[in-house]
Write an enzyme that holds these catalytic residues in place. Structure first.
Site, short mmCIF file in Angstrom:
data_model
loop_
_atom_site.label_atom_id
_atom_site.label_comp_id
_atom_site.label_asym_id
_atom_site.label_seq_id
_atom_site.Cartn_x
_atom_site.Cartn_y
_atom_site.Cartn_z
N HIS A 187 -9.93 9.16 39.28
CA HIS A 187 -9.86 10.72 40.06
C HIS A 187 -8.55 11.30 39.75
CE1 HIS A 187 -11.99 7.40 42.40
NE2 HIS A 187 -12.91 8.34 42.61
N ASP B 122 -5.78 7.31 36.67
CA ASP B 122 -6.75 6.80 37.61
C ASP B 122 -8.02 7.85 37.31
OD1 ASP B 122 -6.78 5.56 40.83
OD2 ASP B 122 -8.16 7.61 40.31
N HIS C 239 -3.55 10.75 45.82
CA HIS C 239 -4.28 11.94 46.69
C HIS C 239 -3.37 12.62 47.96
CE1 HIS C 239 -7.79 11.16 44.18
NE2 HIS C 239 -8.07 9.95 44.65
N ASP D 249 -9.97 2.29 38.07
CA ASP D 249 -11.36 2.69 38.48
C ASP D 249 -12.17 3.47 37.53
OD1 ASP D 249 -9.73 4.80 38.93
OD2 ASP D 249 -10.26 5.03 41.00
ZN LIG Z 1 -9.21 6.50 41.86
#
Ligand SMILES: [Zn+2]
Length: 331
Positions: free
Chosen positions: A196, A194, A158, A274
């Site tokens: 996200h 991931d 991120h 996740d």
């Molecule tokens: Zn994540």
């Protein structure tokens, strides 16, 4: 005033109770010959780690160092997979500055929280640098034909050029990919599974020649990006929340097929766990078997590959990482 994306992460947490060159370079640069041979000696997986990476924490924050220590414990005591242990080494400012601004690097030393999700911790710059150094060590190991996984905190995907966010301070995978590109790799693919969107990696690698980014993630969830492809080299596979597991897996398979068409000579994996069905942050659907399949499918690409740990917040994280590594090793 928190951004909508950050409040959405907080909502998720609350809901789930998780705490909420002018010279011709060919003549002057070092040459690397990428002959991918997994030698007889490399029947083990190299884990790059440093226990000290678990030395920062914040009460109630989903980042819990204990999960890393539990993974170390499991990998040390299992007998199915031979493991070679290695430490991160070092990363230079010049290597970091390919991905980040000088202002961002300096900001990591200022004792002020970056945002509600990304606190300032004492010595966070050192923690972040060690994690980036581990990514570089993983790159080197992959080039030597080794199976390799960087088991470090903090994660990185991120972090943008100018900003720490989403528990990430330096973008480890982008730093490693830009190092690879600067030292001879012609076609590098990043595969980010991931749950996200790897927004930081996307913004840093956007339109970089010889690099392609593939991200499979739930949308709309934190950080709220990744709904469509970006530039000429960032390919996003947003998955609608609530889609059954087989559809999520089919999306992963589609992204892998597209990655193959890019014909990479090196694959860098943002390995986040996740999207797992029991992860407390989002509505993931994958089971342990899916991570085995991911490891196996990525290894089947037959090119040097390294994986870096991104997210993964369930208690089962150690088992999920172990299962992924067994997939990579086909054990
Ligand atoms: Zn994540």
């Amino acid at each position: 005033m928190p951004t909508p994306a950050l409040s959405s992460l907080r909502e998720e947490r609350e809901k789930n109770g998780a705490g909420a060159r002018l010279r011709p370079p060919r003549l002057t640069r070092p040459k690397f010959v990428f002959i991918y041979v997994r030698s007889w000696l490399n029947f083990c997986v190299k884990i790059i780690t440093d226990e000290r990476c678990a030395g920062y924490s914040y009460p109630g924050h989903p980042e819990r160092p204990l999960r890393i220590l539990a993974t170390l414990e499991l990998l040390r005591h299992q007998t199915e997979l031979p493991v070679e242990w290695a430490e991160p080494g070092r990363v230079s400012d010049a290597q970091i500055l390919r991905a980040h601004s000088a202002e961002h690097l300096a900001r990591l030393n200022e004792p002020e929280d970056f945002d509600a999700d990304t606190p300032f911790y004492e010595n966070i710059a050192d923690f972040a640098r060690a994690s980036a150094a581990a990514a570089l060590a993983a790159l080197t190991a992959a080039r030597n034909g080794e199976s390799v996984f960087s088991l470090m905190r903090p994660p990185g995907h991120h972090a943008t050029r100018d900003r720490a966010m989403g528990f990430c301070y330096l973008n480890n995978i982008a730093i490693a990919v830009l190092e690879a590109a600067a030292t001879g790799a012609k076609r590098v693919a990043v595969f980010d599974f991931d749950v996200h969107h790897g927004n930081g990696t996307e913004t840093i690698l956007l339109n970089r020649p010889g690099v392609a980014f593939f991200s499979i993630h739930l949308y709309p969830f934190y950080p709220g990006t990744g709904s469509a492809n970006a530039g000429n080299n960032c390919f996003n596979y947003p998955v609608e929340p609530g889609l059954p597991r087989q559809d999520y897996r089919a999306t992963l398979a589609r992204a892998l097929d597209d990655l193959k068409k890019f014909r990479p000579d090196l694959v860098a994996v943002s390995a986040g766990f996740d999207a797992y069905v029991r992860d407390p942050l989002v509505q993931g659907v994958l089971v342990a078997d899916d991570f085995y399949w991911l490891g196996q499918s990525l290894r089947a690409l037959g090119v040097p590959m390294f994986s870096l740990l991104e997210g993964g917040y369930s208690r089962d994280l150690p088992e999920l990482i172990f299962t992924y590594l067994k997939g990579v090793e086909e054990k």
